[in-house]
Design a protein around this motif. Structure first.
Motif, mmCIF file in Angstrom:
data_model
loop_
_atom_site.group_PDB
_atom_site.id
_atom_site.type_symbol
_atom_site.label_atom_id
_atom_site.label_comp_id
_atom_site.label_asym_id
_atom_site.label_seq_id
_atom_site.Cartn_x
_atom_site.Cartn_y
_atom_site.Cartn_z
ATOM 1 N N TYR A 1 -7.255 -0.326 -6.035
ATOM 2 C CA TYR A 1 -6.393 0.510 -4.949
ATOM 3 C C TYR A 1 -5.711 1.781 -5.532
ATOM 4 C CZ TYR A 1 -3.828 2.533 -0.986
ATOM 5 O OH TYR A 1 -3.523 3.228 -0.056
ATOM 6 N N THR B 1 0.829 -1.035 -0.169
ATOM 7 C CA THR B 1 -0.099 0.139 0.000
ATOM 8 C C THR B 1 0.872 1.401 -0.083
ATOM 9 O OG1 THR B 1 -1.669 -1.122 1.248
ATOM 10 C CG2 THR B 1 -1.768 1.348 1.166
ATOM 11 N N THR C 1 -7.023 -6.118 2.196
ATOM 12 C CA THR C 1 -7.253 -4.655 1.855
ATOM 13 C C THR C 1 -9.120 -4.940 1.588
ATOM 14 O OG1 THR C 1 -6.815 -4.607 -0.331
ATOM 15 C CG2 THR C 1 -5.061 -4.095 1.495
#
Length: 319
Positions: A248, A206, A241
């Motif tokens: 994302y 991330t 996630t």
């Protein structure tokens, strides 16, 4: 409360001042300042591409975000994050009086593309502000009311070195709001990612996406950061996630793009330039993805200063 009710009417004067700061690698630019007296009013359903804060200095009302309904009253701070479709109504017998302000917050690049300098504690605080579920919090006993009153008083009667004073008060306001909303323990420090190796790997992926959204990114590039195969990395990321790596990355790019379109300081940039700065080489593809996600074209968001009216409470999701 009385002090802010008297001084707060001067806050809109700050709309003529460019006020911004950089904190822990995030560039914050203030977009709007306003004041509502305690009279009957209603702010109908709408959305922003920036963070909007309201502080109630008197009265009562209701703050709605999608299907959630929050009663609000004097001494409370309430927040609409980017993309939150929301409205505010006041109590007929005890109308809500508020001051409000808003800012964009986007990553800022340092030398060689690295995130800008900043305290890890500040970074954790701003992350909690941006991602946390809390949207209404008591603030009367914090420095926030006095800080707002000081900003209003300086706007009404600027003193010597007023721009420098305002420049110092801006970061104080950002961090004070983050403290109130994030509600972290005093002297909070970054803590190890819970959940073992899988969660730590997802967190590392991330961070890589957050740091490189403005470049061409492939699943292979992300997997390399955690020394896993593409298939294993993709499966682990979605497991931890709830979304795919590409989803994302797309959301990150479009969130930043909307905030950059709303930023008055970036208005000289064309839509194509904003698209390129967020990793889109093809403007048509960018516009299509932006409209699917935000429910409006990039030009409409820019023309509205980051505010789009007439949206439903459920914005398009990217999975």
């Amino acid at each position: 409360m009385t002090e802010l009710a008297r001084a707060g009417a001067a806050l809109p004067l700050l709309n003529s001042v460019r006020l911004g700061t950089t904190l822990a690698g995030r560039r914050v630019e203030f977009v709007d300042w306003g004041f509502y007296p305690p009279e009957p009013w209603r702010n109908y359903w709408h959305s922003h591409s920036y963070f909007e804060f309201c502080y109630a200095y008197s009265g009562r009302g209701t703050f709605r975000i999608g299907a959630l309904e929050h009663p609000v009253g004097a001494g409370e701070l309430f927040l609409a994050r980017p993309g939150d479709v929301h409205e505010i109504t006041t109590d007929a017998r005890d109308p809500l009086g508020i001051v409000f302000w808003s800012w964009t917050m986007v990553p800022e690049r340092g030398p060689r593309g690295a995130a800008g300098p900043g305290s890890p504690e500040t970074a954790a605080l701003l992350d909690a502000l941006a991602a946390g579920p809390r949207q209404v919090a008591p603030a009367a006993g914090t420095p926030l009311p006095r800080l707002l009153a000081t900003l209003a008083e300086e706007a009404a009667a600027p003193g010597p070195a007023s721009p420098d004073l305002l420049a110092a008060l801006g970061p104080a306001l950002v961090l004070t709001c983050a403290r109130v909303v994030a509600d972290l323990p005093a002297a909070a420090r970054p803590t190890p990612v819970p959940g073992g190796r899988a969660a730590a790997a997802a967190a590392r992926m991330t961070r890589y996406l957050d740091d490189n959204f403005d470049r061409p990114v492939r699943v292979r590039d992300v997997a390399t950061q955690v020394h896993l195969s593409e298939r294993h990395a993709a499966r682990l990321f979605q497991q931890e996630t709830g979304c795919t790596i590409i989803a994302y990355l797309t959301r990150r790019r479009l969130d930043v793009a909307a905030q950059r379109l709303a930023d008055p300081a970036l208005r000289p940039l064309s839509v194509a330039a904003v698209a390129r700065s967020c990793g889109y080489a093809d403007t048509r593809h960018f516009s299509t993805a932006f409209r699917r996600y935000w429910g409006a074209l990039p030009t409409q968001v820019r023309a509205g200063g980051g505010t789009t009216h007439g949206l439903s409470a459920d914005r398009g999701a990217i999975r």
